[in-house]
Design a protein around this motif. Structure first.
Motif, short mmCIF file in Angstrom:
data_model
loop_
_atom_site.label_atom_id
_atom_site.label_comp_id
_atom_site.label_asym_id
_atom_site.label_seq_id
_atom_site.Cartn_x
_atom_site.Cartn_y
_atom_site.Cartn_z
N PRO A 147 56.54 60.52 40.93
CA PRO A 147 57.87 59.88 40.77
C PRO A 147 58.38 59.90 39.34
N GLU A 148 57.45 60.00 38.36
CA GLU A 148 57.86 60.00 36.94
C GLU A 148 58.16 61.40 36.43
N LEU A 149 58.36 62.36 37.31
CA LEU A 149 58.68 63.74 36.95
C LEU A 149 59.74 63.80 35.86
N ARG A 150 59.46 64.60 34.80
CA ARG A 150 60.39 64.73 33.67
C ARG A 150 60.77 66.20 33.47
N PHE A 151 62.00 66.40 32.94
CA PHE A 151 62.47 67.72 32.53
C PHE A 151 62.47 67.77 31.00
N ILE A 152 61.79 68.75 30.43
CA ILE A 152 61.72 68.85 28.97
C ILE A 152 62.48 70.10 28.53
N LYS A 198 73.03 73.92 32.77
CA LYS A 198 73.21 74.34 34.16
C LYS A 198 71.91 74.21 34.95
N ILE A 199 70.80 74.54 34.34
CA ILE A 199 69.51 74.42 35.03
C ILE A 199 69.19 72.94 35.29
N LEU A 200 69.50 72.08 34.33
CA LEU A 200 69.29 70.65 34.53
C LEU A 200 70.12 70.13 35.71
N LEU A 201 71.36 70.59 35.80
CA LEU A 201 72.21 70.21 36.94
C LEU A 201 71.61 70.68 38.25
N ALA A 202 71.11 71.92 38.26
CA ALA A 202 70.51 72.47 39.48
C ALA A 202 69.25 71.70 39.88
N LEU A 203 68.42 71.36 38.90
CA LEU A 203 67.21 70.59 39.18
C LEU A 203 67.54 69.22 39.77
N SER A 204 68.50 68.52 39.16
CA SER A 204 68.87 67.19 39.64
C SER A 204 69.42 67.25 41.05
N ALA A 205 70.25 68.27 41.33
CA ALA A 205 70.81 68.43 42.68
C ALA A 205 69.73 68.75 43.69
N TYR A 206 68.79 69.62 43.32
CA TYR A 206 67.72 70.03 44.23
C TYR A 206 66.82 68.86 44.64
N LEU A 207 66.54 67.97 43.67
CA LEU A 207 65.58 66.89 43.93
C LEU A 207 66.18 65.73 44.73
N LYS A 208 67.48 65.68 44.88
CA LYS A 208 68.10 64.59 45.64
C LYS A 208 67.56 64.58 47.07
N GLY A 209 67.03 63.43 47.48
CA GLY A 209 66.49 63.28 48.83
C GLY A 209 65.08 63.80 49.01
N LYS A 210 64.51 64.42 47.96
CA LYS A 210 63.14 64.94 48.06
C LYS A 210 62.12 63.84 47.77
N GLU A 211 60.99 63.90 48.45
CA GLU A 211 59.88 63.00 48.15
C GLU A 211 59.04 63.65 47.05
N LEU A 212 58.92 62.96 45.92
CA LEU A 212 58.24 63.53 44.76
C LEU A 212 56.76 63.18 44.75
N THR A 213 55.93 64.15 44.45
CA THR A 213 54.50 63.90 44.29
C THR A 213 54.27 63.00 43.08
N ASN A 271 71.62 65.29 28.73
CA ASN A 271 71.08 64.00 29.19
C ASN A 271 71.77 63.53 30.47
N ILE A 272 73.09 63.74 30.55
CA ILE A 272 73.82 63.36 31.76
C ILE A 272 73.36 64.22 32.95
N ALA A 273 73.24 65.52 32.71
CA ALA A 273 72.83 66.44 33.79
C ALA A 273 71.42 66.13 34.28
N GLY A 274 70.56 65.65 33.38
CA GLY A 274 69.19 65.34 33.77
C GLY A 274 69.03 64.07 34.56
N GLU A 275 70.08 63.26 34.63
CA GLU A 275 70.10 62.03 35.43
C GLU A 275 68.87 61.13 35.19
N GLY A 276 68.59 60.93 33.90
CA GLY A 276 67.51 60.01 33.53
C GLY A 276 66.13 60.62 33.46
#
Length: 429
Positions: free
Chosen positions: A50-55, A33-48, A68-73
């Protein structure tokens, strides 16, 4: 503080400016659920970054694909139960291995670094291995792939990074390739130092089926395994090609231990009871260790003991029982997460080290590499291992009262090996 599924909490954390995000919860469904929330939050955001990873670390295999699906790569998923079970299984066969793995994965002592070294362009992997006095060349990183222990004649290209085992990033000392002492190199095939085929497992937990399945891949046919636990569900055990498994569902007492610790038994695994609280299960493990060491002292026997514990503090307390290896699952999982957070390239490297395919860490008799009883340097050990298609990492010295594991010794230092000492190598078999 806040609800980790809500955008306001993630905004407060400024996730879009992070280099990595470690998800440190103990519920697999919550992690997804947290991975889903992170992926949704970052959509459209400019990342400091770009290679930001979720561990994240998961306990149940059924959640790995969903995570893996929720993390969207962006997700780097550690299947903790599987990883720790592999470490325990491999440590049972090769005592001292947990000390090597701990040094590789913690942030003190030697670690794996990825280094670009233009001076080695056009050199072979073997030449590179002999060109460092204080670092181990263990692999190559090229085209987004990590290759541990590649063929020794592999030519290093401009784009390649070396995977170096060293004390700190950039701490290596580079020089022209050194020559070995040919007179002290032993030729012939190298074979792993085998522990006793007779393994006694005291206690059980949900990792036991994975441990046995992994153990089964490496041992000889008809290897005898005795599992002693009064609460074991035999139906959860699988079928094994090389293991002859005997189960005893009696309480573990001194009399029962003496019954099973016959002359052929020298290899023991103590598993932690994961149905209890950490302190209670560690206390039970400590009591069993005390019994085992008392039996060993009174019968003048030696047992190689691998112990799973859940607390580092309890490990220090149990060290007085002269245990060969401690495996602390939560600690190893945390180390792996921290390493991957610091450098995502570590993820495939860790996977290869812990998987039966590819190259892994092995402890092999020193006598198969160099002359015993005569001082040799680590350039000679590196050359001897390279001729067998292996990477020399360090050694294990077995004394009367203490066993010492040394990783990445200075190659100029002279070492004299005894008949029971071992070499630590990265090899395919």
């Amino acid at each position: 503080s806040g609800n980790l599924h809500e955008a306001y909490a993630l905004e407060r954390c400024s996730v879009e400016t992070c280099r990595s995000v470690i998800i440190n919860v103990h519920d697999d469904a919550e992690t997804v659920k947290i991975l889903l929330a992170l992926s949704a939050y970052l959509k459209g955001k400019e990342l400091t970054y770009p290679e930001l990873r979720f561990i994240a670390s998961l306990q149940d295999a059924q959640y790995v694909e969903a995570a893996n699906i929720a993390g969207e790569g962006r997700a780097e998923i550690i299947f903790a139960k599987d990883a720790i079970a592999r470490i325990i299984s491999n440590t049972c066969r090769q005592h001292g291995l947990s000390q090597v793995l701990t040094e590789l994965f913690n942030f003190s002592g030697n670690e794996m670094y990825f280094e670009s070294i233009p001076a080695l362009e056009g050199k072979t992997f073997k030449e590179a291995a002999l060109s460092f006095s204080n670092a181990i060349v263990s692999g190559l990183y090229s085209n987004g792939q990590v290759r541990l222990n590649p063929p020794m004649d592999t030519v290093i290209s401009k784009e390649d990074q070396l995977v170096l085992l060293e004390l700190d990033d950039g701490a290596y000392k580079l020089h022209e390739a050194e020559t070995a002492d040919e007179a002290k190199i032993c030729s012939g095939e190298s074979i792993s130092a085998q522990a006793s085929d007779h393994l006694i497992v005291l206690g059980s937990n949900n990792k036991l089926p994975i441990i046995l399945a992994e153990y089964d891949k490496y041992v000889k046919p008809s290897t005898h395994v005795v599992i002693v636990d009064d609460d074991l569900d035999k139906g959860k055990l699988g079928s094994y090609e090389n293991l002859d498994v005997q189960v005893c569902t009696k309480p573990i007492t001194r009399d029962l231990l003496c019954e099973f610790l016959d002359e052929s038994a020298s290899n023991i695994l103590l598993l932690n009871d994961d149905s209890q609280e950490p302190e209670a299960s560690d206390s039970q493990t400590l009591l069993r260790l005390i019994l085992l060491r008392d039996i060993a002292d009174k019968t003048d026997r030696q047992f190689a003991i691998t112990t799973e514990m859940r607390s580092v503090d309890n490990q220090r307390l149990a060290s007085q029982a002269r245990v060969d290896d401690f495996v602390i699952g939560s600690n190893f999982a945390s180390l792996l997460m921290a390493q991957i957070s610091e450098n995502p390239k570590m993820s495939p490297l860790i996977t290869e080290l812990l998987d039966e395919s590819g190259s892994e860490l092995y402890m092999k008799p020193a006598a198969q590499y160099v002359t015993i009883g005569e001082p040799v340097d680590s350039y000679t050990l590196t050359e001897s291992a390279a001729r067998k298609g292996e990477v020399y990492v360090g050694y294990r010295h077995i004394g009367k009262t203490k066993t010492n594991v040394v990783v990445n010794p200075n190659k100029e230092d002279m070492i004299t090996f005894g008949e029971h000492d071992q070499i630590v190598v990265i090899a395919e078999s």
